[in-house]
Design a protein around this motif. Structure first.
Motif, PDB file in Angstrom:
ATOM      1  N   ASN A  19      47.965  40.178  39.056  1.00 28.88           N
ATOM      2  CA  ASN A  19      47.255  41.413  39.405  1.00 28.88           C
ATOM      3  C   ASN A  19      47.355  42.482  38.316  1.00 28.88           C
ATOM      4  O   ASN A  19      47.403  43.680  38.603  1.00 28.88           O
ATOM      5  CB  ASN A  19      47.779  41.965  40.738  1.00 28.88           C
ATOM      6  CG  ASN A  19      47.534  41.014  41.887  1.00 28.88           C
ATOM      7  OD1 ASN A  19      46.502  40.344  41.942  1.00 28.88           O
ATOM      8  ND2 ASN A  19      48.476  40.918  42.799  1.00 28.88           N
ATOM      9  N   ASN A  20      47.404  42.022  37.069  1.00 28.64           N
ATOM     10  CA  ASN A  20      47.441  42.897  35.884  1.00 28.64           C
ATOM     11  C   ASN A  20      48.733  43.708  35.757  1.00 28.64           C
ATOM     12  O   ASN A  20      48.816  44.617  34.926  1.00 28.64           O
ATOM     13  CB  ASN A  20      46.250  43.865  35.866  1.00 28.64           C
ATOM     14  CG  ASN A  20      44.927  43.132  35.766  1.00 28.64           C
ATOM     15  OD1 ASN A  20      44.772  42.217  34.964  1.00 28.64           O
ATOM     16  ND2 ASN A  20      43.967  43.533  36.589  1.00 28.64           N
ATOM     17  N   SER A  64      36.595  40.853  29.504  1.00 21.03           N
ATOM     18  CA  SER A  64      35.531  41.248  30.430  1.00 21.03           C
ATOM     19  C   SER A  64      36.084  41.187  31.854  1.00 21.03           C
ATOM     20  O   SER A  64      37.182  40.657  32.086  1.00 21.03           O
ATOM     21  CB  SER A  64      34.342  40.292  30.299  1.00 21.03           C
ATOM     22  OG  SER A  64      34.703  38.999  30.764  1.00 21.03           O
ATOM     23  N   LYS A  65      35.323  41.713  32.798  1.00 17.86           N
ATOM     24  CA  LYS A  65      35.744  41.693  34.196  1.00 17.86           C
ATOM     25  C   LYS A  65      35.948  40.256  34.671  1.00 17.86           C
ATOM     26  O   LYS A  65      36.915  39.957  35.386  1.00 17.86           O
ATOM     27  CB  LYS A  65      34.695  42.388  35.067  1.00 17.86           C
ATOM     28  CG  LYS A  65      35.066  42.470  36.544  1.00 17.86           C
ATOM     29  CD  LYS A  65      34.002  43.211  37.337  1.00 17.86           C
ATOM     30  CE  LYS A  65      34.378  43.292  38.814  1.00 17.86           C
ATOM     31  NZ  LYS A  65      33.340  44.004  39.600  1.00 17.86           N
ATOM     32  N   GLU A  66      35.085  39.371  34.275  1.00 21.87           N
ATOM     33  CA  GLU A  66      35.187  37.967  34.668  1.00 21.87           C
ATOM     34  C   GLU A  66      36.434  37.333  34.059  1.00 21.87           C
ATOM     35  O   GLU A  66      37.160  36.586  34.729  1.00 21.87           O
ATOM     36  CB  GLU A  66      33.942  37.204  34.212  1.00 21.87           C
ATOM     37  CG  GLU A  66      33.970  35.701  34.477  1.00 21.87           C
ATOM     38  CD  GLU A  66      33.953  35.324  35.945  1.00 21.87           C
ATOM     39  OE1 GLU A  66      34.162  34.137  36.251  1.00 21.87           O
ATOM     40  OE2 GLU A  66      33.740  36.203  36.800  1.00 21.87           O
ATOM     41  N   GLN A  67      36.701  37.630  32.811  1.00 21.30           N
ATOM     42  CA  GLN A  67      37.871  37.058  32.141  1.00 21.30           C
ATOM     43  C   GLN A  67      39.175  37.550  32.747  1.00 21.30           C
ATOM     44  O   GLN A  67      40.163  36.821  32.788  1.00 21.30           O
ATOM     45  CB  GLN A  67      37.824  37.381  30.652  1.00 21.30           C
ATOM     46  CG  GLN A  67      36.707  36.657  29.911  1.00 21.30           C
ATOM     47  CD  GLN A  67      36.423  37.227  28.536  1.00 21.30           C
ATOM     48  OE1 GLN A  67      36.887  38.331  28.198  1.00 21.30           O
ATOM     49  NE2 GLN A  67      35.646  36.513  27.733  1.00 21.30           N
ATOM     50  N   ARG A  68      39.174  38.769  33.277  1.00 23.89           N
ATOM     51  CA  ARG A  68      40.394  39.319  33.891  1.00 23.89           C
ATOM     52  C   ARG A  68      40.726  38.636  35.208  1.00 23.89           C
ATOM     53  O   ARG A  68      41.823  38.827  35.745  1.00 23.89           O
ATOM     54  CB  ARG A  68      40.244  40.831  34.111  1.00 23.89           C
ATOM     55  CG  ARG A  68      40.283  41.640  32.817  1.00 23.89           C
ATOM     56  CD  ARG A  68      40.486  43.128  33.101  1.00 23.89           C
ATOM     57  NE  ARG A  68      40.347  43.913  31.899  1.00 23.89           N
ATOM     58  CZ  ARG A  68      39.303  44.686  31.631  1.00 23.89           C
ATOM     59  NH1 ARG A  68      38.302  44.784  32.497  1.00 23.89           N
ATOM     60  NH2 ARG A  68      39.242  45.360  30.487  1.00 23.89           N
ATOM     61  N   ARG A  69      39.812  37.842  35.726  1.00 22.04           N
ATOM     62  CA  ARG A  69      40.086  37.090  36.962  1.00 22.04           C
ATOM     63  C   ARG A  69      41.252  36.125  36.777  1.00 22.04           C
ATOM     64  O   ARG A  69      41.864  35.684  37.748  1.00 22.04           O
ATOM     65  CB  ARG A  69      38.835  36.320  37.399  1.00 22.04           C
ATOM     66  CG  ARG A  69      37.726  37.184  37.966  1.00 22.04           C
ATOM     67  CD  ARG A  69      36.582  36.337  38.496  1.00 22.04           C
ATOM     68  NE  ARG A  69      37.026  35.427  39.540  1.00 22.04           N
ATOM     69  CZ  ARG A  69      36.954  34.100  39.464  1.00 22.04           C
ATOM     70  NH1 ARG A  69      36.471  33.510  38.397  1.00 22.04           N
ATOM     71  NH2 ARG A  69      37.372  33.348  40.458  1.00 22.04           N
TER      72      ARG A  69
END
Length: 227
Positions: free
Chosen positions: A53-54, A125-130
Motif C-alpha cells: 500500500n505504498n 503510472s497509476k497502473e504500475q503502482r498496482r
C-alpha cells in the motif's frame, strides 16, 4: 485475492524465513565478519523502499560498496565504490540474506514484486503502482525472467501478471526457479552498468519525461523518504 494470498502465504513466508534464518545462521555470521573486515561499518546496508500500500519501510542488505567520496564530500559513482568482494556478494546473492528479517517482520514476502527505490515510485503510472497492493518480495516473476537485465516495461508487465495470479503452485515455481538463477548467477546487474538503472533515469534516457519532470520527481521522492 484468494484464500492462499490472504492467509496462507504470510504464514508460509514466516515459517520458511524462520527455518532458513536458523539453518543459515553460520553463513550470516561469517558474511557479517567478512563485510566488517573488508568494507568496514556499517555491516548492514539500510534503505527506504515502498512496500504494501505504498508504505515506506526499511530494507536490509549486507553492504557491498565502500563510502568513498570525492574532494567535495560527494559519494563516488557506484562503479568506483564497488569492490571485488562486493561483486562476489551480489553474484552469489549473499547480500540479500538480511532480507530474511524483513520477511519475518512482515515488510517483505518471499515472492512478490521486487521493492524498488522510493524515487522510482514517483515515476510510476497509476497502473504500475498496482504492484503495491501486495507485499513486495525477496524474489518475483520478473526476477526469474531476467532480473535486472530486462527493461522497466518488462518488469512491470511481470509484476502485474503476478499479482493477478497469486497461487501456492506459482509461488513455489518462482522460489525453485530463483534457486536455479542464483546458482547460475544470471541477471545480477543491468548490462553495461555496475548496478541496475533507476526508473527515472530509464524514462529520461528514452525521452519519456523531460529534465524538469525528472528533477521534480526526485524532489518529491525526498519528501516521501523523510516522512
Amino acid at each position: 485475492m484468494n484464500l492462499y494470498a490472504h492467509y496462507v502465504k504470510r504464514i508460509q513466508d514466516f515459517l520458511i524465513a524462520l527455518v532458513v534464518s536458523i539453518v543459515l545462521s553460520p553463513v550470516l555470521f561469517t558474511v557479517s565478519v567478512l563485510v566488517k573486515i573488508k568494507l568496514g561499518s556499517p555491516v548492514i546496508f539500510k534503505q527506504k523502499r515502498p512496500g504494501l500500500n505504498n508504505k515506506v519501510f526499511t530494507l536490509y542488505k549486507f553492504r557491498t560498496m565502500t563510502n568513498k567520496k570525492d574532494k567535495n564530500g560527494v559519494l563516488l559513482p557506484d562503479e568506483d565504490r564497488m569492490t571485488s568482494f562486493g561483486e562476489w556478494l551480489r553474484s552469489t546473492s549473499l547480500d540479500e540474506l538480511p532480507e530474511l528479517f524483513n520477511i519475518l517482520n512482515g515488510s517483505l514476502s518471499i515472492v512478490g514484486p521486487r521493492p524498488q527505490l522510493v524515487k522510482d515510485i514517483v515515476f510510476m503510472s497509476k497502473e504500475q503502482r498496482r504492484r503495491h497492493i501486495v507485499r513486495p518480495g525477496l524474489t518475483g516473476l520478473a526476477q526469474v525472467n531476467g532480473r535486472n537485465n530486462i527493461n522497466w516495461d518488462e518488469k512491470f508487465e511481470y509484476d502485474l501478471e503476478y499479482i493477478g495470479n497469486i497461487t501456492f503452485i506459482n509461488d513455489w515455481k518462482i522460489m525453485l526457479k530463483t534457486v536455479l538463477k542464483v546458482f547460475c548467477k544470471e541477471g545480477i546487474n543491468t548490462e553495461g552498468l555496475a548496478t541496475s538503472e533507476d526508473l527515472g533515469d530509464y524514462l529520461l534516457r528514452l525521452g519519456r519525461i523531460t529534465e524538469e519532470e525528472y528533477t521534480a520527481g526526485l524532489e518529491k521522492s525526498k519528501v516521501l523518504i523523510n516522512r
